[in-house]
Design an enzyme around this catalytic site. Structure first.
Site, mmCIF file in Angstrom:
data_model
loop_
_atom_site.group_PDB
_atom_site.id
_atom_site.type_symbol
_atom_site.label_atom_id
_atom_site.label_comp_id
_atom_site.label_asym_id
_atom_site.label_seq_id
_atom_site.Cartn_x
_atom_site.Cartn_y
_atom_site.Cartn_z
ATOM 1 N N SER A 144 0.851 -1.182 0.000
ATOM 2 C CA SER A 144 0.000 0.000 0.000
ATOM 3 C C SER A 144 0.885 1.229 0.000
ATOM 4 O O SER A 144 2.036 1.193 0.458
ATOM 5 C CB SER A 144 -0.890 0.001 1.247
ATOM 6 N N TYR A 157 -3.614 -0.599 10.352
ATOM 7 C CA TYR A 157 -3.366 -0.956 8.952
ATOM 8 C C TYR A 157 -2.026 -0.389 8.489
ATOM 9 O O TYR A 157 -1.219 -1.081 7.861
ATOM 10 C CB TYR A 157 -4.499 -0.423 8.078
#
Length: 327
Positions: A144, A157
């Site tokens: 990500s 996250y």
């Protein structure tokens, strides 16, 4: 790295029941890669297999949970039994939980880390013995942009993605000269069902940090990485290479924008009550590549790109001017 012929290779794709995993499986099948797809939801995987077969591909379905060691071993074992080999591991399974760090239940934090980080490691350990015997292989990690940054409401996250990218860098060094490659893809915000599945402690539905891209942008990057392994890829410019460049010269810009507006950016004007989401049990009502938030129109992305590029240029010129004045 020389371009590889991927036709006939065998890939395990985790988190394949929706989003990037689903679309990557479809694109890999179109390129001639034989698939073993896994996720917790068998029904969704069967629908994915139907789509792959319709496109002329091969697809083995093996449901499993990346946090369960026995499941991971079973997926690898059944893939080897069916195809006789594994060439690529696409580590993709991921979950989020939205909320302020000190309000998140501890079990949410540990579950996010277990899926997003330890899940990648479990599957890598599952395939590496075979890769070593084979003398080649490829661990491809769907990462990500938050692997190098941060966002409010997504502390767990973000931590999991930083940890996974660090692990992948170390793994690549350990595997130097073995014929086994490690690749990473830094994914921007994409239109996946993660935003329909993720638990939230807030009263409004989660949304990706804008702009949002079509999930196929990442799927095509996955195929490109399989063909040319061993790199960290950033598949978009605005919420990718430009953001990384701007953060290098003017980190205060992102700090200001996300610090003041990041929480609001990540909430839609849609009420929701979803404290558990798909963290511990899969949500079967939605599957497929796309989610509830459509991609940002191109004209908006181009306008934002021009604005940020002008800002970055102004910052660089300003820094250069200060440097000249100091001499």
């Amino acid at each position: 790295m020389k371009r590889q012929d991927v036709k006939g290779q065998v890939a395990i794709v985790t988190g394949a029941s929706s989003g990037v995993g689903w679309q990557s499986a479809v694109r890999l099948a179109e390129a001639g890669v034989r698939l073993c797809v896994t996720a917790r939801t068998a029904q969704a995987l069967e629908r994915l297999r139907d789509e792959v077969l319709q496109r002329g591909g091969e697809c083995l379905v093996v449901p499993g949970d990346v946090t369960v060691q026995e499941d991971v071993e079973r997926v690898v074992r059944e893939c080897l039994a069916h195809y006789g080999r594994v060439d690529v591991l696409v580590n993709n399974a991921g979950v989020q939980s939205y909320g302020l760090f000190d309000a998140l239940p501890w079990e949410h934090i540990t579950r996010v880390l277990d899926v997003n980080c330890l899940g990648f490691m479990r599957f890598a350990r599952g395939v590496l013995p075979h890769f070593r015997r084979q003398g080649r292989g490829h661990v491809l990690n769907v990462q990500s942009m938050l692997s190098r940054g941060g966002a409010p409401l997504l502390s767990a996250y973000t931590a999991s993605k930083h940890a996974t990218l660090g692990w992948a860098k170390a793994l690549r060094l350990e595997l130097e000269g073995t014929g086994i490659e490690v690749s990473n893809i830094l994914v921007p915000s994409v239109d996946t069902n993660m935003f329909a599945h993720a638990p939230t402690l807030l009263s409004r539905a989660p949304a990706p940090v804008p702009p949002t891209y079509d999930v196929d942008v990442v799927a095509r990057s996955v195929v490109a990485a399989v063909r040319r392994p061993g790199r960290t890829r950033v598949p978009v410019f605005l919420q990718g290479r430009l953001i990384l460049a701007l953060d290098a010269v003017a980190p205060w810009v992102g700090q200001f924008l996300l610090g003041h507006f990041g929480a609001r950016m990540q909430q839609r004007d849609e009420p929701v009550e979803r404290r558990e989401g798909n963290l511990f049990q899969p949500m079967t009502r939605s599957y497929g590549p796309h989610g509830p938030v459509p991609p940002t129109p191109r004209w908006k992305r181009y306008s934002a790109t021009a604005g940020l590029a002008a800002l970055a240029g102004g910052v660089v010129l300003g820094v250069a001017g200060l440097a000249r004045a100091a001499r």
